[in-house]
Write a protein that holds these residues in place. Structure first.
Motif, PDB file in Angstrom:
ATOM      1  N   ILE A  67     -20.722  10.821  -2.005  1.00 10.35           N
ATOM      2  CA  ILE A  67     -20.601  10.654  -0.556  1.00 10.35           C
ATOM      3  C   ILE A  67     -20.857   9.205  -0.168  1.00 10.35           C
ATOM      4  CG2 ILE A  67     -21.642  11.276   1.662  1.00 10.35           C
ATOM      5  CD1 ILE A  67     -22.069  14.108   0.493  1.00 10.35           C
ATOM      6  N   SER A  68     -21.840   8.569  -0.788  1.00  3.94           N
ATOM      7  CA  SER A  68     -22.103   7.161  -0.505  1.00  3.94           C
ATOM      8  C   SER A  68     -20.917   6.293  -0.915  1.00  3.94           C
ATOM      9  CB  SER A  68     -23.365   6.702  -1.225  1.00  3.94           C
ATOM     10  OG  SER A  68     -23.703   5.376  -0.859  1.00  3.94           O
ATOM     11  N   GLU A  69     -20.298   6.637  -2.010  1.00  5.47           N
ATOM     12  CA  GLU A  69     -19.106   5.903  -2.449  1.00  5.47           C
ATOM     13  C   GLU A  69     -17.992   6.028  -1.424  1.00  5.47           C
ATOM     14  OE1 GLU A  69     -15.714   6.253  -5.953  1.00  5.47           O
ATOM     15  OE2 GLU A  69     -17.756   6.972  -6.365  1.00  5.47           O
ATOM     16  N   ASP A  70     -17.805   7.225  -0.879  1.00  6.80           N
ATOM     17  CA  ASP A  70     -16.751   7.435   0.116  1.00  6.80           C
ATOM     18  C   ASP A  70     -17.023   6.650   1.399  1.00  6.80           C
ATOM     19  OD1 ASP A  70     -15.076   9.142  -1.370  1.00  6.80           O
ATOM     20  OD2 ASP A  70     -16.317  10.880  -0.877  1.00  6.80           O
ATOM     21  N   PHE A  71     -18.273   6.578   1.816  1.00  5.59           N
ATOM     22  CA  PHE A  71     -18.624   5.881   3.047  1.00  5.59           C
ATOM     23  C   PHE A  71     -18.682   4.364   2.868  1.00  5.59           C
ATOM     24  CE2 PHE A  71     -19.724   9.980   4.713  1.00  5.59           C
ATOM     25  CZ  PHE A  71     -19.745   9.844   6.098  1.00  5.59           C
ATOM     26  N   GLY A  72     -18.978   3.907   1.685  1.00  7.21           N
ATOM     27  CA  GLY A  72     -19.270   2.499   1.469  1.00  7.21           C
ATOM     28  C   GLY A  72     -20.760   2.318   1.310  1.00  7.21           C
ATOM     29  N   THR A 163     -12.719  11.799   1.897  1.00 10.19           N
ATOM     30  CA  THR A 163     -13.861  11.795   0.971  1.00 10.19           C
ATOM     31  C   THR A 163     -13.388  12.207  -0.425  1.00 10.19           C
ATOM     32  OG1 THR A 163     -14.411  14.060   1.676  1.00 10.19           O
ATOM     33  CG2 THR A 163     -15.605  12.242   2.739  1.00 10.19           C
ATOM     34  N   PRO A 164     -12.538  11.391  -1.047  1.00  7.48           N
ATOM     35  CA  PRO A 164     -11.975  11.790  -2.345  1.00  7.48           C
ATOM     36  C   PRO A 164     -13.007  11.886  -3.459  1.00  7.48           C
ATOM     37  CG  PRO A 164     -11.405   9.508  -1.832  1.00  7.48           C
ATOM     38  CD  PRO A 164     -12.013  10.091  -0.587  1.00  7.48           C
ATOM     39  N   ALA A 165     -14.004  10.997  -3.444  1.00  5.94           N
ATOM     40  CA  ALA A 165     -15.021  11.064  -4.496  1.00  5.94           C
ATOM     41  C   ALA A 165     -15.817  12.359  -4.384  1.00  5.94           C
ATOM     42  CB  ALA A 165     -15.952   9.852  -4.404  1.00  5.94           C
ATOM     43  N   PHE A 166     -16.244  12.690  -3.176  1.00  5.92           N
ATOM     44  CA  PHE A 166     -16.971  13.942  -2.985  1.00  5.92           C
ATOM     45  C   PHE A 166     -16.102  15.137  -3.347  1.00  5.92           C
ATOM     46  CE2 PHE A 166     -17.431  17.594  -0.134  1.00  5.92           C
ATOM     47  CZ  PHE A 166     -18.649  18.069  -0.582  1.00  5.92           C
ATOM     48  N   SER A 167     -14.837  15.115  -2.930  1.00  3.49           N
ATOM     49  CA  SER A 167     -13.956  16.255  -3.203  1.00  3.49           C
ATOM     50  C   SER A 167     -13.856  16.527  -4.697  1.00  3.49           C
ATOM     51  CB  SER A 167     -12.565  15.991  -2.618  1.00  3.49           C
ATOM     52  OG  SER A 167     -12.635  15.826  -1.213  1.00  3.49           O
ATOM     53  N   GLY A 168     -13.756  15.450  -5.485  1.00  8.20           N
ATOM     54  CA  GLY A 168     -13.678  15.625  -6.926  1.00  8.20           C
ATOM     55  C   GLY A 168     -14.948  16.209  -7.514  1.00  8.20           C
ATOM     56  N   VAL A 169     -16.093  15.745  -7.017  1.00  8.36           N
ATOM     57  CA  VAL A 169     -17.365  16.274  -7.508  1.00  8.36           C
ATOM     58  C   VAL A 169     -17.527  17.731  -7.094  1.00  8.36           C
ATOM     59  CG1 VAL A 169     -19.875  16.053  -7.337  1.00  8.36           C
ATOM     60  CG2 VAL A 169     -18.459  14.014  -7.583  1.00  8.36           C
ATOM     61  N   LEU A 170     -17.130  18.057  -5.867  1.00 10.77           N
ATOM     62  CA  LEU A 170     -17.229  19.444  -5.410  1.00 10.77           C
ATOM     63  C   LEU A 170     -16.382  20.359  -6.287  1.00 10.77           C
ATOM     64  CD1 LEU A 170     -18.280  21.450  -3.250  1.00 10.77           C
ATOM     65  CD2 LEU A 170     -16.177  20.973  -1.959  1.00 10.77           C
ATOM     66  N   GLN A 171     -15.200  19.907  -6.647  1.00 11.49           N
ATOM     67  CA  GLN A 171     -14.351  20.704  -7.538  1.00 11.49           C
ATOM     68  C   GLN A 171     -15.069  21.012  -8.844  1.00 11.49           C
ATOM     69  OE1 GLN A 171     -10.674  18.511  -8.016  1.00 11.49           O
ATOM     70  NE2 GLN A 171      -9.624  19.974  -6.696  1.00 11.49           N
ATOM     71  N   GLN A 172     -15.666  19.993  -9.424  1.00  9.00           N
ATOM     72  CA  GLN A 172     -16.355  20.196 -10.699  1.00  9.00           C
ATOM     73  C   GLN A 172     -17.543  21.136 -10.542  1.00  9.00           C
ATOM     74  OE1 GLN A 172     -17.163  16.392 -12.770  1.00  9.00           O
ATOM     75  NE2 GLN A 172     -15.732  15.464 -11.311  1.00  9.00           N
ATOM     76  N   ALA A 173     -18.279  20.981  -9.455  1.00  4.29           N
ATOM     77  CA  ALA A 173     -19.454  21.826  -9.232  1.00  4.29           C
ATOM     78  C   ALA A 173     -19.054  23.288  -9.059  1.00  4.29           C
ATOM     79  CB  ALA A 173     -20.220  21.334  -8.015  1.00  4.29           C
ATOM     80  N   VAL A 174     -18.032  23.513  -8.244  1.00  7.91           N
ATOM     81  CA  VAL A 174     -17.577  24.892  -8.025  1.00  7.91           C
ATOM     82  C   VAL A 174     -17.046  25.493  -9.320  1.00  7.91           C
ATOM     83  CG1 VAL A 174     -15.814  26.272  -6.840  1.00  7.91           C
ATOM     84  CG2 VAL A 174     -17.154  24.605  -5.559  1.00  7.91           C
ATOM     85  N   LYS A 175     -16.356  24.678 -10.091  1.00 11.48           N
ATOM     86  CA  LYS A 175     -15.830  25.140 -11.376  1.00 11.48           C
ATOM     87  C   LYS A 175     -16.941  25.636 -12.292  1.00 11.48           C
ATOM     88  CE  LYS A 175     -13.582  23.196 -15.507  1.00 11.48           C
ATOM     89  NZ  LYS A 175     -12.944  21.992 -16.069  1.00 11.48           N
TER      90      LYS A 175
END
Length: 484
Positions: A67-72, A163-175
């Motif tokens: 999330i910090s990466e997505d925001f800056g 929020t592409p970075a968060f979206s990718g992490v969320l995918q992995q977590a849900v998986k």
């Protein structure tokens, strides 16, 4: 399903040429799984909630980093405070009350229904679609999911493309923690979002702007999909003449600048007694400098999500200034390279400028003077109904006048935002700020079908109303007309 088994299931990113087809495939798989277990028992639902909690614990640091990466820059403590802690609290609340929420509700019948009995059975709707925005990407995705899983549903999740970075992490977590036919994540841009909201879900929850919310409601209506819309808007903060600025201003500043104002329930503007505006500005400036010293290098201050939104905020202030408004810098200076937008207060903004018409979603605080409380309430009621309303003061009569004389999605008295964090309070808008509610039991009910059931007795007298209609039917009808 345990975490090890869930880790073997592929999580899907919808990015191909046919997002609608892939979403339809996922949705069909979840509906088939729901039909195999229409009304999951409490143990199954509790297990899903427990896995969601374990997922949050295991992935919290990676969520914060992404999330910090997505925001800056977004402080990890802000993500913990506003995204992780509320969701974990919601999970604990749901697990604690799940048995009571699932219990069938016996209801009384009028004498005309006697000697039958009746109850209400709460059952899952099926598959819930959840579309979350970028500002609190974890909270606004998983808080509705808590209600969906508690109610026995399955869910497809669509995070924001901002929020592409968060979206990718969320995918992995849900998986790792859920099978695809329980919870799945789809990602992509506006084309995917359009396909997602047009899919025939059993319920759709959307959080975002009013303009997009209208399109979502229109798309869902074609499938007769019920929708919960949380749309934000211009939430007012009223500073009463009885308010102590030393208490009110720090709380208002905190609510306004949390996440740099990128909060759907942030106080959008402040209504301040005309004679107290200068004192209010002085107090606000001192408080901003206390909470965020050395703004340009302050790790506690969140960046604006994108250059587009930074430029939008700049235009809002510039247009108001060109229209004769006074702009007061509350701390620091803007840093476009790092997307740091320094807090400003704006007084005397023209009523027709964008700053006073649009939801700000940033660290800009317009100040609207008023002479009487009735004038302040008239100003609020002349505009769209807000998602939140805040009142600061000690005068109980004035407090009641505000509560009784306005309509808003939710209210916090003598603070900001905190009503949102209470699971026993429903969260939702009204009018242009949305409709429907979730959180706690309200979310459970919203994502359940409350099925009314009447169980007839063998001693029923309804048989006296069967045809052919004779004297007894006329006597019964006369009796029903008098006493029914």
């Amino acid at each position: 399903m345990d975490g090890q088994a869930a880790a073997q299931v592929e999580t899907v990113a919808v990015s191909g040429a046919d997002p609608a087809g892939r979403i339809a495939t996922l949705l069909a798989a979840q509906k088939a799984a729901w039909r195999a277990d229409v009304n999951p028992d409490r143990a199954t639902r509790d297990d899903r909630l427990a896995r969601l909690d374990r997922m949050l614990v295991a992935w919290q640091d990676r969520f914060a980093t992404a999330i910090s990466e997505d925001f800056g820059n977004r402080p990890a403590i802000v993500t913990a405070l506003t995204d992780v802690v509320p969701v974990r609290a919601a999970i604990r609340h749901a697990r604690k009350h799940l048995k009571a929420w699932m219990r069938k509700r016996r209801v009384s019948l009028s004498w005309t229904g006697q000697p039958a009995s009746a109850f209400i059975l709460r059952q899952p709707l099926g598959v819930v679609g959840i579309v979350a925005p970028w500002n609190y990407p974890l909270n606004l995705m998983l808080s509705p999911l808590v209600g969906a899983l508690a109610a026995g549903n399955r869910a497809l999740l669509k995070p924001s493309e901002l929020t592409p970075a968060f979206s990718g992490v969320l995918q992995q977590a849900v998986k790792e923690f859920f099978s695809e036919d329980e919870v799945a994540v789809v990602t992509g841009g506006p084309d995917v979002a359009a396909a997602f909201t047009a899919a025939p879900f059993d319920h759709l929850i959307f959080t975002g702007s009013t303009a997009v919310g209208r399109k979502v409601a229109e798309a869902a209506a074609k499938n007769l999909t019920p929708v919960t819309l949380e749309l934000g808007g211009k939430s007012p903060a009223i500073v009463d003449r009885s308010a102590e600025l030393g208490e009110a201003v720090p709380r208002l500043v905190w609510g306004k600048l949390l996440n740099s104002g990128q909060t759907c329930v942030a106080p959008d503007y402040a209504l301040v007694p005309r004679e107290r505006i200068e004192a209010f500005l002085v107090a606000a400036q001192a408080e901003v400098e206390r909470q965020y010293p050395a703004l340009s290098d302050n790790p506690d201050y969140t960046s604006i999500i994108s250059a587009h939104h930074f430029d939008r905020l700049t235009r809002l202030v510039g247009e108001a200034r060109d229209g004769g408004a006074q702009v007061t810098q509350l701390a620091g200076a803007h840093d476009p390279a790092r997307r740091i937008f320094a807090p400003v207060a704006v007084t005397g903004a023209p009523a027709d400028c964008a700053l006073m018409r649009e939801e700000i979603f940033g660290p800009i605080l317009p100040i609207v003077p008023y002479d009487t409380l009735d004038e302040a309430l008239s100003y609020i009621n002349a505009h769209d109904r807000p998602l939140a309303l805040y009142w600061f003061g000690k005068d109980k009569e004035a407090e009641q006048a505000v509560l009784n004389g306005t309509i808003a999605g939710g209210v916090t008295v003598n603070d900001t935002i905190l009503h949102l964090a209470q699971d026993n309070l429903p969260f939702g808008g009204v009018g242009a700020s949305g409709y429907g509610a979730y959180h706690g039991e309200a979310g459970f009910v919203a994502l359940s079908k409350e099925k009314p059931v009447l169980r007839q007795s063998r001693f029923s007298g309804v048989k006296f109303l069967y045809p052919p209609y004779g004297r007894m039917a006329r006597v019964m009808l006369k009796l029903l007309s008098k006493l029914g």
